[in-house]
Design an enzyme around this catalytic site. Structure first.
Site, PDB file in Angstrom:
ATOM      1  N   CYS A  48      36.092 -22.295 -25.580  1.00  0.00           N
ATOM      2  CA  CYS A  48      36.293 -24.163 -25.076  1.00  0.00           C
ATOM      3  C   CYS A  48      37.069 -24.922 -25.780  1.00  0.00           C
ATOM      4  CB  CYS A  48      35.202 -25.198 -25.664  1.00  0.00           C
ATOM      5  SG  CYS A  48      33.031 -23.748 -24.985  1.00  0.00           S
ATOM      6  N   ALA A  73      22.685 -17.561 -19.185  1.00  0.00           N
ATOM      7  CA  ALA A  73      22.849 -16.403 -18.791  1.00  0.00           C
ATOM      8  C   ALA A  73      24.109 -14.888 -19.292  1.00  0.00           C
ATOM      9  CB  ALA A  73      22.225 -16.183 -17.256  1.00  0.00           C
ATOM     10  N   GLN A  88      23.629 -17.830 -28.410  1.00  0.00           N
ATOM     11  CA  GLN A  88      24.541 -16.883 -28.811  1.00  0.00           C
ATOM     12  C   GLN A  88      23.608 -16.057 -29.646  1.00  0.00           C
ATOM     13  OE1 GLN A  88      27.744 -16.073 -28.685  1.00  0.00           O
ATOM     14  NE2 GLN A  88      28.418 -17.176 -27.965  1.00  0.00           N
TER      15      GLN A  88
HETATM   16  C1  LIG Z   1      28.572 -20.752 -24.546  1.00  0.00           C
HETATM   17  C2  LIG Z   1      27.601 -21.522 -24.787  1.00  0.00           C
HETATM   18  C3  LIG Z   1      27.686 -22.686 -24.811  1.00  0.00           C
HETATM   19  C4  LIG Z   1      27.299 -23.265 -23.448  1.00  0.00           C
HETATM   20  O1  LIG Z   1      26.477 -22.125 -21.903  1.00  0.00           O
HETATM   21  P1  LIG Z   1      27.076 -22.238 -20.410  1.00  0.00           P
HETATM   22  O2  LIG Z   1      26.579 -21.494 -20.096  1.00  0.00           O
HETATM   23  O3  LIG Z   1      28.281 -21.866 -21.055  1.00  0.00           O
HETATM   24  O4  LIG Z   1      27.320 -24.031 -20.216  1.00  0.00           O
HETATM   25  C5  LIG Z   1      26.293 -23.577 -25.324  1.00  0.00           C
HETATM   26  N1  LIG Z   1      26.218 -23.177 -26.666  1.00  0.00           N
HETATM   27  C6  LIG Z   1      27.127 -21.842 -27.266  1.00  0.00           C
HETATM   28  C7  LIG Z   1      26.330 -21.713 -29.003  1.00  0.00           C
HETATM   29  C8  LIG Z   1      27.490 -21.227 -26.677  1.00  0.00           C
HETATM   30  O5  LIG Z   1      27.719 -20.193 -27.519  1.00  0.00           O
END
Ligand SMILES: *Cc1c(COP(=O)(O)O)cnc(C)c1O
Length: 389
Positions: free
Chosen positions: A328, A203, A182
């Site tokens: 999620c 990405a 993030q």
């Molecule tokens: C979205 C997210 C993930 C997971 O990444 P993906 O590429 O969707 O598996 C992990 N950590 C944080 C803080 C996220 O926001």
């Protein structure tokens, strides 16, 4: 009805320049990067260029970047791959993390506790979502091998004090991992300035494609593979590389290096306009997370007397895509583990709304969102009052 997309922390649209960069790698440049022939070398070289773009954005060298299938996999590789390495297993089994990590970190730690005999300390946070550094310092033990604390929180946007964590750890042989999914694009990131040994990137949160990410691993940090197969990614991540995805990730990082600072500034202004607009027109609303140490795109708000799910449905009917905090967990009605750790009372946490802006967000969209939100909150509160709940 036009879509107003304010859920960029869940995912972002792929930038058209990224799509253009990827396209040839589906068709005429389809080689397997492991092949000896020129088609293979072409793919291999394209991956190398992408590795350089990702590395230079975070102050790393290209040989410290390992491409993966996304942020979740990178978190797993960092934590399981480090904790499971024979040398580290012998050194100790204690891991420190925070209560507000993404589930990719929390559930990996819980797995190690249940199945691998590790001991995990989950540090608390203050009301702004900042990790308790005293608790972290006090929990360091002789058998501590790893600290994993996110750089920016996905629900409330708070930026965590990674540099302070490095200072506390000093030169003890404890690796520091940070989930920077993030934070990427939202702040300047330098792995050496932060003093981290591993960093997770993804990405699709930065206008790149889904299903591709990277793990930065500082040279000399012992991380073993968690999947077994070929010798790809210097024996840390087997499987034929997702060349189009990796090329797209590289392009997305190039765009961040080029436009990132300007986009951030614009997005922060729009975010402030949104928060101030809502605060001026709606009673009983609080901004979650740190007031200033937060990523520009995040506005996480709690509306007292409103069910977050109801807010989302009403906004959706008006064309606005928002979130209750984490994509999620949106299928469950459990209150957010992040807000709970911050001490937000359950009845207030139920009224959470996360709006995350992006580079395509306009002032008109923000003004429309403030108007819509004002009337939606009035309506929901009116219904609740009429029902006496
Ligand atoms: C979205 C997210 C993930 C997971 O990444 P993906 O590429 O969707 O598996 C992990 N950590 C944080 C803080 C996220 O926001």
């Amino acid at each position: 009805m036009k879509t107003i997309y304010l859920d960029h922390s869940a995912t972002t649209p792929v930038d058209p320049e990224v799509v253009q960069a990827m396209l040839p790698f589906f068709t005429e440049r389809y080689g397997n990067a492991s092949s000896i022939h020129h088609a293979g070398r072409d793919a291999y070289d394209a991956m190398g260029a992408a590795r350089e773009s990702v590395a230079s954005l975070i102050g790393a060298s290209p040989d410290e970047i390992y491409f993966t299938g996304g942020g979740t996999e990178s978190d797993n590789l960092a934590i399981q791959g480090y904790a499971g390495h024979p040398v580290n297993r012998k050194r100790g089994k204690h891991i420190i993390t925070s209560k507000i990590e993404h589930h990719a970190v929390l559930h990996t730690c819980q797995f190690l506790e249940r199945q691998r005999g590790h001991r995990v300390t989950y540090c608390g946070v203050d009301g702004n979502g900042v990790i308790d550094l005293d608790e972290l310092a006090a929990s360091i033990a002789d058998d501590t091998i790893l600290i994993s604390v996110m750089l920016a929180n996905n629900e409330v946007g708070t930026i965590e004090p990674l540099r302070e964590i490095r200072r506390i750890v000093g030169d003890r042989p404890i690796a520091i991992h940070t989930d920077a999914v993030q934070a990427l694009g939202e702040m300047d990131i330098d792995v050496n300035e932060l003093g981290v040994d591993m960093m997770t990137l993804s990405a699709h949160k930065v206008y790149g494609p889904k299903g591709v990410g990277a793990l930065y691993i500082r040279r000399g940090t012992r991380v073993g593979p968690i999947m077994h197969g070929g010798g790809h990614e210097r024996r840390k991540r087997p499987g034929t590389e997702n060349v189009p995805g990796i090329v797209g990730f590289g392009k997305a990082c190039e765009l961040l290096a080029r436009d990132g600072a300007a986009v951030r500034e614009r997005v922060a202004r729009l975010r402030d306009r949104l928060v101030e607009g809502v605060m001026a027109r709606v009673d009983d609303v609080v901004l979650n997370g740190h007031p200033t140490r937060r990523i520009p795109r995040n506005a996480s708000l709690c509306f007292r007397g409103c069910e977050g799910e109801a807010l989302l449905l009403h906004l959706d009917m008006a064309g606005i895509c928002a979130s209750s905090g984490s994509a999620c967990t949106s299928q469950s009605l459990e209150p957010s583990h992040v807000l709970a750790a911050m001490g937000v009372p359950i009845e207030i946490a139920h009224g959470v709304l996360r709006l995350t802006l992006g580079k395509g967000t306009t002032e008109e969209e923000i003004d429309y969102t403030v108007d819509t939100l004002t009337s939606v909150v009035d309506k929901i509160r009116g219904i609740s009052a009429a029902l006496g709940v």
